[in-house]
Design a protein around this motif. Structure first.
Motif, short mmCIF file in Angstrom:
data_model
loop_
_atom_site.label_atom_id
_atom_site.label_comp_id
_atom_site.label_asym_id
_atom_site.label_seq_id
_atom_site.Cartn_x
_atom_site.Cartn_y
_atom_site.Cartn_z
N PHE A 18 0.83 -1.21 0.00
CA PHE A 18 0.00 0.00 0.00
C PHE A 18 0.86 1.26 0.00
O PHE A 18 0.50 2.26 -0.62
N LEU A 19 1.99 1.24 0.68
CA LEU A 19 2.89 2.39 0.67
C LEU A 19 3.38 2.66 -0.75
O LEU A 19 3.39 3.81 -1.21
N ALA A 20 3.75 1.61 -1.47
CA ALA A 20 4.18 1.76 -2.86
C ALA A 20 3.05 2.31 -3.74
O ALA A 20 3.26 3.21 -4.56
N LEU A 21 1.84 1.78 -3.55
CA LEU A 21 0.69 2.27 -4.33
C LEU A 21 0.36 3.72 -4.00
O LEU A 21 0.05 4.51 -4.89
N GLU A 22 0.43 4.07 -2.74
CA GLU A 22 0.16 5.45 -2.32
C GLU A 22 1.13 6.40 -3.01
O GLU A 22 0.73 7.45 -3.54
N LYS A 23 2.41 6.06 -3.01
CA LYS A 23 3.42 6.90 -3.66
C LYS A 23 3.16 7.00 -5.16
O LYS A 23 3.31 8.07 -5.75
N LEU A 24 2.77 5.91 -5.76
CA LEU A 24 2.52 5.87 -7.19
C LEU A 24 1.30 6.70 -7.59
O LEU A 24 1.29 7.35 -8.64
N LEU A 25 0.27 6.69 -6.74
CA LEU A 25 -1.01 7.31 -7.10
C LEU A 25 -1.22 8.73 -6.58
O LEU A 25 -2.08 9.44 -7.10
N LYS A 26 -0.47 9.15 -5.58
CA LYS A 26 -0.79 10.42 -4.91
C LYS A 26 -0.83 11.62 -5.85
O LYS A 26 -1.62 12.53 -5.64
N ASP A 27 -0.03 11.62 -6.91
CA ASP A 27 0.00 12.76 -7.83
C ASP A 27 -0.80 12.55 -9.11
O ASP A 27 -0.90 13.46 -9.92
N VAL A 28 -1.34 11.35 -9.31
CA VAL A 28 -2.07 11.08 -10.56
C VAL A 28 -3.55 10.79 -10.34
O VAL A 28 -4.34 10.92 -11.28
N ALA A 29 -3.93 10.40 -9.14
CA ALA A 29 -5.32 10.03 -8.89
C ALA A 29 -6.23 11.24 -9.03
O ALA A 29 -5.88 12.36 -8.64
N GLY A 30 -7.37 10.99 -9.64
CA GLY A 30 -8.44 11.98 -9.69
C GLY A 30 -9.59 11.42 -8.88
O GLY A 30 -9.39 10.93 -7.76
N LYS A 31 -10.77 11.43 -9.45
CA LYS A 31 -11.90 10.79 -8.78
C LYS A 31 -11.59 9.31 -8.58
O LYS A 31 -11.94 8.72 -7.57
N TYR A 32 -10.92 8.73 -9.57
CA TYR A 32 -10.52 7.32 -9.52
C TYR A 32 -9.00 7.23 -9.53
O TYR A 32 -8.31 8.24 -9.59
N ALA A 33 -8.47 6.05 -9.50
CA ALA A 33 -7.03 5.83 -9.30
C ALA A 33 -6.15 6.53 -10.32
O ALA A 33 -5.12 7.09 -9.97
N THR A 34 -6.55 6.48 -11.59
CA THR A 34 -5.69 7.06 -12.62
C THR A 34 -6.36 8.20 -13.38
O THR A 34 -6.02 8.47 -14.52
N GLY A 35 -7.30 8.85 -12.75
CA GLY A 35 -7.96 9.99 -13.38
C GLY A 35 -9.44 10.05 -13.06
O GLY A 35 -9.87 9.67 -11.98
#
Length: 196
Positions: A117-134
């Motif tokens: 989850f730490l890796a996913l959080e780092k990966l998504l924190k700047d790209v997530a919108g309403k959903y994970a990738t926008g």
């Protein structure tokens, strides 16, 4: 006709039920095994392979984006969950480990899930919108939703450490397809506090 053979508590099965609900299939047939999809004469097992099969055969409401960068990110997230987090949710694997090594497996699973989850959080924190990738729901969301819920309900993972994942989880809870695909909504569900 599609038949899904699954186990109600399996997060792998849940992600396929979620994908099927999003693609507006109405009838699912979970039959107590890790997901196997029978579609006419085609039989596919493994939730990652089933997801890709469904995506290619049933093209309405695509769950993989056209943009190659966002598509790759969705595939990366799904792969991380499928190979680095979900295996630590498997009841049978945890029971086998406990039996073989005589150790408490919940803490070990918590450690591995937190690491993922730490890796996913780092990966998504700047790209997530309403959903994970926008702003559209895609493969990453289908794979994330069950894993987050299982992590919280079965392994007491503290989601305050993962604000992006926690926010996404709340978004998923607002989707009718998420509820229709959840373990509690399955005809073979046996809900107890120890199962979730």
């Amino acid at each position: 006709m599609i038949v899904l053979y699954s186990y109600w508590l399996s997060s792998c099965s849940w992600r396929i039920r979620f994908a099927l609900c999003l693609k507006e299939f109405e009838k699912l047939n979970p039959l107590h095994c890790v997901p196997v999809l029978a579609d006419d004469h085609v039989v596919v097992s493994d939730s990652y392979a089933i997801f890709l099969y469904l995506e290619e055969k049933y093209t309405q409401k695509p769950l993989l984006p056209v943009d190659p960068q966002i598509r790759a990110l969705n595939l990366q997230i799904a792969s991380m969950i499928n190979s680095s987090i979900q295996p630590y949710h498997m009841i049978s694997a945890l029971k086998d480990m406990e039996k073989m090594f005589g150790a408490e497996t919940k803490q070990w699973a918590q450690y591995k899930i937190d690491k993922g989850f730490l890796a996913l959080e780092k990966l998504l924190k700047d790209v997530a919108g309403k959903y994970a990738t926008g702003e559209h729901i895609y493969m990453a969301d289908v794979f994330l939703a069950p894993q987050i819920m299982q992590a919280v309900n079965r392994f007491d993972i503290d989601m305050s450490k993962y604000p992006t994942l926690r926010r996404l989880s709340e978004t998923y809870k607002g989707l009718a397809e998420f509820h229709a695909s959840s373990p509690q909504s399955q005809p073979d569900a046996c809900i107890t506090n120890n199962n979730l």
